[in-house]
Write a protein that holds these residues in place. Structure first.
Motif, PDB file in Angstrom:
ATOM      1  N   MET A 134       0.861  -1.188   0.000  1.00 25.41           N
ATOM      2  CA  MET A 134       0.000   0.000   0.000  1.00 25.41           C
ATOM      3  C   MET A 134       0.891   1.230   0.000  1.00 25.41           C
ATOM      4  SD  MET A 134      -2.900   1.166   2.783  1.00 25.41           S
ATOM      5  CE  MET A 134      -3.809  -0.356   2.533  1.00 25.41           C
ATOM      6  N   PRO A 135       0.883   2.029  -1.048  1.00 19.80           N
ATOM      7  CA  PRO A 135       1.754   3.211  -1.093  1.00 19.80           C
ATOM      8  C   PRO A 135       1.377   4.245  -0.025  1.00 19.80           C
ATOM      9  CG  PRO A 135       0.882   2.667  -3.274  1.00 19.80           C
ATOM     10  CD  PRO A 135       0.109   1.861  -2.289  1.00 19.80           C
ATOM     11  N   PHE A 136       2.366   5.012   0.406  1.00 20.34           N
ATOM     12  CA  PHE A 136       2.084   6.152   1.281  1.00 20.34           C
ATOM     13  C   PHE A 136       1.138   7.111   0.558  1.00 20.34           C
ATOM     14  CE2 PHE A 136       5.852   4.796   3.601  1.00 20.34           C
ATOM     15  CZ  PHE A 136       5.539   5.143   4.908  1.00 20.34           C
ATOM     16  N   GLN A 137       0.135   7.605   1.276  1.00 21.96           N
ATOM     17  CA  GLN A 137      -0.797   8.578   0.726  1.00 21.96           C
ATOM     18  C   GLN A 137      -0.584   9.980   1.300  1.00 21.96           C
ATOM     19  OE1 GLN A 137      -2.982   7.659  -1.744  1.00 21.96           O
ATOM     20  NE2 GLN A 137      -1.984   5.643  -1.600  1.00 21.96           N
ATOM     21  N   ILE A 138       0.054  10.062   2.459  1.00 19.96           N
ATOM     22  CA  ILE A 138       0.349  11.370   3.047  1.00 19.96           C
ATOM     23  C   ILE A 138       1.867  11.474   3.209  1.00 19.96           C
ATOM     24  CG2 ILE A 138      -1.860  11.496   4.241  1.00 19.96           C
ATOM     25  CD1 ILE A 138      -0.446  10.788   6.818  1.00 19.96           C
ATOM     26  N   ASP A 139       2.404  12.684   3.046  1.00 19.10           N
ATOM     27  CA  ASP A 139       3.853  12.878   3.108  1.00 19.10           C
ATOM     28  C   ASP A 139       4.286  13.198   4.539  1.00 19.10           C
ATOM     29  OD1 ASP A 139       3.395  15.633   3.583  1.00 19.10           O
ATOM     30  OD2 ASP A 139       3.405  16.065   1.442  1.00 19.10           O
ATOM     31  N   PRO A 140       5.599  13.240   4.802  1.00 21.71           N
ATOM     32  CA  PRO A 140       6.079  13.488   6.174  1.00 21.71           C
ATOM     33  C   PRO A 140       5.575  14.793   6.773  1.00 21.71           C
ATOM     34  CG  PRO A 140       7.854  12.623   4.820  1.00 21.71           C
ATOM     35  CD  PRO A 140       6.714  12.893   3.894  1.00 21.71           C
ATOM     36  N   TRP A 190      -7.662   0.016   7.671  1.00 22.11           N
ATOM     37  CA  TRP A 190      -6.806   0.302   6.527  1.00 22.11           C
ATOM     38  C   TRP A 190      -7.615   0.195   5.241  1.00 22.11           C
ATOM     39  CZ3 TRP A 190      -1.640   1.609   6.865  1.00 22.11           C
ATOM     40  CH2 TRP A 190      -1.046   1.473   8.123  1.00 22.11           C
ATOM     41  N   PRO A 191      -7.382   1.093   4.281  1.00 21.60           N
ATOM     42  CA  PRO A 191      -8.080   1.013   2.988  1.00 21.60           C
ATOM     43  C   PRO A 191      -7.454  -0.069   2.110  1.00 21.60           C
ATOM     44  CG  PRO A 191      -6.569   2.873   2.969  1.00 21.60           C
ATOM     45  CD  PRO A 191      -6.499   2.289   4.368  1.00 21.60           C
ATOM     46  N   LEU A 192      -7.730  -1.331   2.421  1.00 20.49           N
ATOM     47  CA  LEU A 192      -7.070  -2.439   1.741  1.00 20.49           C
ATOM     48  C   LEU A 192      -7.420  -2.510   0.254  1.00 20.49           C
ATOM     49  CD1 LEU A 192      -7.326  -5.234   4.467  1.00 20.49           C
ATOM     50  CD2 LEU A 192      -5.392  -3.736   3.934  1.00 20.49           C
ATOM     51  N   ASP A 193      -8.464  -1.794  -0.162  1.00 20.15           N
ATOM     52  CA  ASP A 193      -8.786  -1.765  -1.588  1.00 20.15           C
ATOM     53  C   ASP A 193      -7.772  -0.954  -2.389  1.00 20.15           C
ATOM     54  OD1 ASP A 193      -9.541   0.615  -0.424  1.00 20.15           O
ATOM     55  OD2 ASP A 193     -11.436   0.786  -1.493  1.00 20.15           O
ATOM     56  N   SER A 194      -6.878  -0.229  -1.686  1.00 23.79           N
ATOM     57  CA  SER A 194      -5.849   0.554  -2.385  1.00 23.79           C
ATOM     58  C   SER A 194      -4.520  -0.197  -2.485  1.00 23.79           C
ATOM     59  CB  SER A 194      -5.631   1.902  -1.685  1.00 23.79           C
ATOM     60  OG  SER A 194      -5.116   1.727  -0.381  1.00 23.79           O
ATOM     61  N   LEU A 195      -4.494  -1.462  -2.085  1.00 19.38           N
ATOM     62  CA  LEU A 195      -3.285  -2.272  -2.230  1.00 19.38           C
ATOM     63  C   LEU A 195      -2.924  -2.448  -3.698  1.00 19.38           C
ATOM     64  CD1 LEU A 195      -3.935  -5.114   0.392  1.00 19.38           C
ATOM     65  CD2 LEU A 195      -2.043  -3.467   0.461  1.00 19.38           C
ATOM     66  N   HIS A 208       0.664 -11.614   2.061  1.00 18.23           N
ATOM     67  CA  HIS A 208       1.738 -10.936   2.774  1.00 18.23           C
ATOM     68  C   HIS A 208       1.779  -9.509   2.235  1.00 18.23           C
ATOM     69  CE1 HIS A 208       6.357 -10.584   3.593  1.00 18.23           C
ATOM     70  NE2 HIS A 208       5.643  -9.847   4.414  1.00 18.23           N
ATOM     71  N   CYS A 209       1.481  -8.532   3.089  1.00 22.35           N
ATOM     72  CA  CYS A 209       1.343  -7.140   2.651  1.00 22.35           C
ATOM     73  C   CYS A 209       2.323  -6.231   3.392  1.00 22.35           C
ATOM     74  CB  CYS A 209      -0.080  -6.637   2.913  1.00 22.35           C
ATOM     75  SG  CYS A 209      -1.385  -7.672   2.227  1.00 22.35           S
ATOM     76  N   LEU A 210       2.728  -5.165   2.733  1.00 22.97           N
ATOM     77  CA  LEU A 210       3.499  -4.097   3.360  1.00 22.97           C
ATOM     78  C   LEU A 210       2.607  -2.866   3.446  1.00 22.97           C
ATOM     79  CD1 LEU A 210       6.995  -4.391   1.611  1.00 22.97           C
ATOM     80  CD2 LEU A 210       6.287  -5.311   3.822  1.00 22.97           C
ATOM     81  N   LEU A 211       2.435  -2.332   4.652  1.00 24.12           N
ATOM     82  CA  LEU A 211       1.575  -1.171   4.863  1.00 24.12           C
ATOM     83  C   LEU A 211       2.413   0.017   5.340  1.00 24.12           C
ATOM     84  CD1 LEU A 211      -1.525  -2.802   6.618  1.00 24.12           C
ATOM     85  CD2 LEU A 211      -1.029  -2.559   4.175  1.00 24.12           C
ATOM     86  N   PRO A 212       2.026   1.243   4.940  1.00 20.59           N
ATOM     87  CA  PRO A 212       2.850   2.431   5.236  1.00 20.59           C
ATOM     88  C   PRO A 212       2.557   3.021   6.615  1.00 20.59           C
ATOM     89  CG  PRO A 212       0.992   3.059   3.872  1.00 20.59           C
ATOM     90  CD  PRO A 212       0.872   1.568   4.088  1.00 20.59           C
ATOM     91  N   VAL A 246       1.783   6.867  12.861  1.00 20.95           N
ATOM     92  CA  VAL A 246       0.784   7.500  11.999  1.00 20.95           C
ATOM     93  C   VAL A 246       0.489   6.561  10.831  1.00 20.95           C
ATOM     94  CG1 VAL A 246       0.173   9.513  10.608  1.00 20.95           C
ATOM     95  CG2 VAL A 246       1.687   9.782  12.595  1.00 20.95           C
ATOM     96  N   ASN A 247      -0.777   6.294  10.597  1.00 16.78           N
ATOM     97  CA  ASN A 247      -1.194   5.518   9.431  1.00 16.78           C
ATOM     98  C   ASN A 247      -0.841   6.312   8.182  1.00 16.78           C
ATOM     99  OD1 ASN A 247      -2.839   4.503   7.245  1.00 16.78           O
ATOM    100  ND2 ASN A 247      -4.085   3.425   8.758  1.00 16.78           N
ATOM    101  N   GLY A 248       0.066   5.776   7.347  1.00 16.20           N
ATOM    102  CA  GLY A 248       0.536   6.506   6.174  1.00 16.20           C
ATOM    103  C   GLY A 248      -0.471   6.612   5.063  1.00 16.20           C
ATOM    104  N   ALA A 249      -1.628   5.975   5.220  1.00 10.32           N
ATOM    105  CA  ALA A 249      -2.681   6.074   4.207  1.00 10.32           C
ATOM    106  C   ALA A 249      -3.831   6.952   4.672  1.00 10.32           C
ATOM    107  CB  ALA A 249      -3.206   4.674   3.851  1.00 10.32           C
ATOM    108  N   SER A 250      -4.242   6.804   5.943  1.00  9.05           N
ATOM    109  CA  SER A 250      -5.406   7.540   6.443  1.00  9.05           C
ATOM    110  C   SER A 250      -5.049   8.709   7.351  1.00  9.05           C
ATOM    111  CB  SER A 250      -6.333   6.585   7.206  1.00  9.05           C
ATOM    112  OG  SER A 250      -5.710   6.143   8.409  1.00  9.05           O
ATOM    113  N   GLY A 251      -3.848   8.697   7.956  1.00  7.74           N
ATOM    114  CA  GLY A 251      -3.457   9.768   8.858  1.00  7.74           C
ATOM    115  C   GLY A 251      -3.846   9.537  10.310  1.00  7.74           C
ATOM    116  N   THR A 252      -4.429   8.395  10.641  1.00  7.06           N
ATOM    117  CA  THR A 252      -4.776   8.082  12.026  1.00  7.06           C
ATOM    118  C   THR A 252      -3.516   8.040  12.889  1.00  7.06           C
ATOM    119  OG1 THR A 252      -6.689   6.782  11.318  1.00  7.06           O
ATOM    120  CG2 THR A 252      -5.874   6.389  13.542  1.00  7.06           C
ATOM    121  N   VAL A 253      -3.586   8.627  14.091  1.00  6.69           N
ATOM    122  CA  VAL A 253      -2.423   8.712  14.981  1.00  6.69           C
ATOM    123  C   VAL A 253      -2.693   7.940  16.270  1.00  6.69           C
ATOM    124  CG1 VAL A 253      -0.848  10.254  16.224  1.00  6.69           C
ATOM    125  CG2 VAL A 253      -1.887  10.995  14.062  1.00  6.69           C
ATOM    126  N   ARG A 254      -1.726   7.142  16.691  1.00  9.60           N
ATOM    127  CA  ARG A 254      -1.770   6.444  17.974  1.00  9.60           C
ATOM    128  C   ARG A 254      -0.362   6.427  18.541  1.00  9.60           C
ATOM    129  NH1 ARG A 254      -6.267   7.168  17.121  1.00  9.60           N
ATOM    130  NH2 ARG A 254      -8.047   5.732  17.156  1.00  9.60           N
TER     131      ARG A 254
END
Length: 387
Positions: free
Chosen positions: A146-152, A259-264, A328-332, A349-357
Motif C-alpha cells: 500500500m503506497p504512502f498517501q500522506i507525506d512526512p 486500513w483502505p485495503l482496496d488501495s493495495l 503478505h502485505c506491506l503497509l505504510p 501515523v497511518n501513512g494512508a489515512s493519517g490516524t495517529v496512535r
C-alpha cells in the motif's frame, strides 16, 4: 567488536568507474535493487504526492511498472507452510542476519541488520534494498503493498493535532509538542481469508416481571426463563489483518486501522524505493492462531446474536476453518520517537489515512484536580438529595 570489514558502513570507492546499472537491475549478487534516472543517472525514489518514481535532482518522473499478469492473489496457506518446511529441510542455513549491500552511487557497503530490508545510504542518500528478503529463500514473498498517501509534512501536522487533542497532557508538553524526525517505514502484515462452519449450543433467557412479598415488603422483581438454543451457520471472513512485526507495540499498530485495503497494489520494488521497509518477525504459521482468536471472538458474538432473547448462555462453540488463504502485505506507517523529561515515547501515523496512535505523558496534577472536582460534585449531589 567488529573488524574493519564488518563495520556497519564501510567506504570503498573501487566501483565508481563501473557503468551505472540499468533501471531495476539487481546489484551486489542480487541483494539490492536501484532505479537510476534515465536523464541524469541519480536514483529515483517513490514520490508520495506524484504516486510515481521521481528523481529528487532533475525532477524526471517514471510511472510505476507492473507486468501484464500482475494481480493480488490469495495464497493457499497449507501449501505455503508445507513449502517453507521443504525449503528448510533442503538447506542447512538460513540467509544471514546481517547482509551487506554495495551502494552503486558512492561505493559504500551498508549492512542490513535483522529484518530491515530497505534504507538510504548514509553517505550519499541513495535508496538501497535487500532484494532477497522479498523474493524467496526461507521468507514468504510479498504479495501486495500500500503506497504512502500522506507525506512526512502532513504526518507531522497530524501528530501536532493529536498532541493538542490529548486530555490530561502537561501544559508544557502541549506547548512544545512531540519533537523529532518523522520516519516513514513499510511494515509487514498478514491477511487471512477463510470460510467457517460453526455449531453452537446454549440457552436463551427471556425476562419477565412478577410481584413478590406482601404488605410493606411487596415488590416487583425481574426473573428469567431459560430455553435451550442450538444452531449452525457459515460465515466468510475476508482480510483478517495481523501485525507481523514483533518490534513495535501491538496495540498501537492495531489501533491505526481501519486500513483502505482496496488501495493495495501488486508488490513492486518501485513503491518502496527510497523508504525503509522491514520483513516479518511473526512467521506465517504462527500468525494464523492469532487470526483465529479474532475470528473466534466474532463468531462467539454472532452466536449470542443468533440465540437472541434478553440474556444468553453459550455452552459450546465448535468451528471448522475451510479454504484458508493469506496475503503478505506491506503497509505504510510513520514513526516518531521523542523525549519528554528524560523519558522516551513513540508515536505511529497511518501513512494512508493519517490516524495517529502512540505513547504520551500525563499530568498527574490535572488528573488529581479532575478526581477532586468529580468527588466534590458527588458530595454536593448527595447533600442536596439528603435534604
Amino acid at each position: 567488536m567488529r573488524s574493519p570489514k564488518q563495520e556497519v558502513f564501510k567506504a570503498d570507492h573501487t566501483t565508481m568507474s563501473e557503468p551505472p546499472p540499468l533501471p531495476g537491475q539487481q546489484i551486489n549478487d542480487g541483494k539490492g535493487r536501484i532505479f537510476p534516472c534515465e536523464q541524469c543517472g541519480a536514483d529515483l525514489k517513490f514520490h508520495i504526492g506524484e504516486q510515481s518514481l521521481k528523481c529528487p535532482f532533475c525532477g524526471a518522473k517514471r510511472e510505476l511498472s507492473f507486468s501484464e499478469n500482475a494481480e493480488i492473489r490469495e495464497q493457499n496457506f497449507e501449501e505455503m507452510v508445507a513449502e517453507l518446511k521443504r525449503r528448510k529441510s533442503e538447506q542447512e542455513h538460513e540467509d544471514p542476519e546481517h547482509q551487506e549491500v554495495r551502494c552503486e552511487s558512492c561505493g559504500t557497503d551498508v549492512i542490513f541488520d535483522g529484518t530491515l530490508t530497505s534504507i538510504d545510504c548514509p553517505y550519499c542518500g541513495s535508496p538501497l534494498q535487500r532484494e532477497k528478503i522479498h523474493t524467496g529463500g526461507f521468507r514468504v514473498n510479498v504479495d501486495a503493498v500500500m503506497p504512502f498517501q500522506i507525506d512526512p509534512r502532513q504526518a507531522q501536522g497530524k501528530i501536532a493535532a493529536w498532541v493538542q487533542s490529548l486530555w490530561f497532557a502537561p501544559n508544557d508538553f502541549k506547548k512544545i509538542g512531540a519533537k523529532g524526525k518523522c520516519n516513514g517505514v513499510y511494515l509487514p502484515f498478514w491477511t487471512f481469508d477463510t470460510l467457517t462452519f460453526t455449531v453452537y449450543h446454549g440457552e436463551r433467557g427471556e425476562d419477565y416481571t412478577t410481584t413478590v412479598g406482601t404488605g410493606d415488603k411487596k415488590r416487583t422483581v425481574t426473573r428469567t426463563r431459560w430455553y435451550t438454543a442450538t444452531g449452525k451457520f457459515q460465515r466468510f471472513f475476508d482480510d483478517v489483518l495481523i501485525n507481523a512485526t514483533g518490534k513495535f507495540s501491538k496495540t498501537d499498530l492495531e489501533e491505526l486501522g481501519p486500513w483502505p485495503l482496496d488501495s493495495l497494489l501488486p508488490f513492486t520494488q518501485e513503491v518502496i524505493a527510497g523508504h525503509f521497509a522491514r520483513t516479518y518477525d511473526v512467521e506465517l504459521e504462527d500468525a494464523l492462531p492469532i487470526a483465529k482468536q479474532i475470528i473466534d471472538a466474532a463468531i462467539r458474538s454472532e452466536c449470542r446474536g443468533r440465540i437472541g432473547g434478553d440474556r444468553q448462555r453459550v455452552h459450546s462453540v465448535k468451528t471448522r476453518y475451510d479454504a484458508v488463504t493469506y496475503k503478505h502485505c506491506l503497509l505504510p506507517i510513520y514513526m516518531l520517537a521523542y523525549r519528554y523529561k528524560g523519558k522516551s515515547f513513540r508515536v505511529f501515523v497511518n501513512g494512508a489515512s493519517g490516524t495517529v496512535r502512540g505513547e504520551r505523558p500525563f499530568s498527574w496534577v490535572k488528573i488529581s484536580a479532575a478526581v477532586l472536582s468529580a468527588l466534590a460534585v458527588v458530595i454536593t449531589g448527595l447533600a442536596l438529595f439528603s435534604r
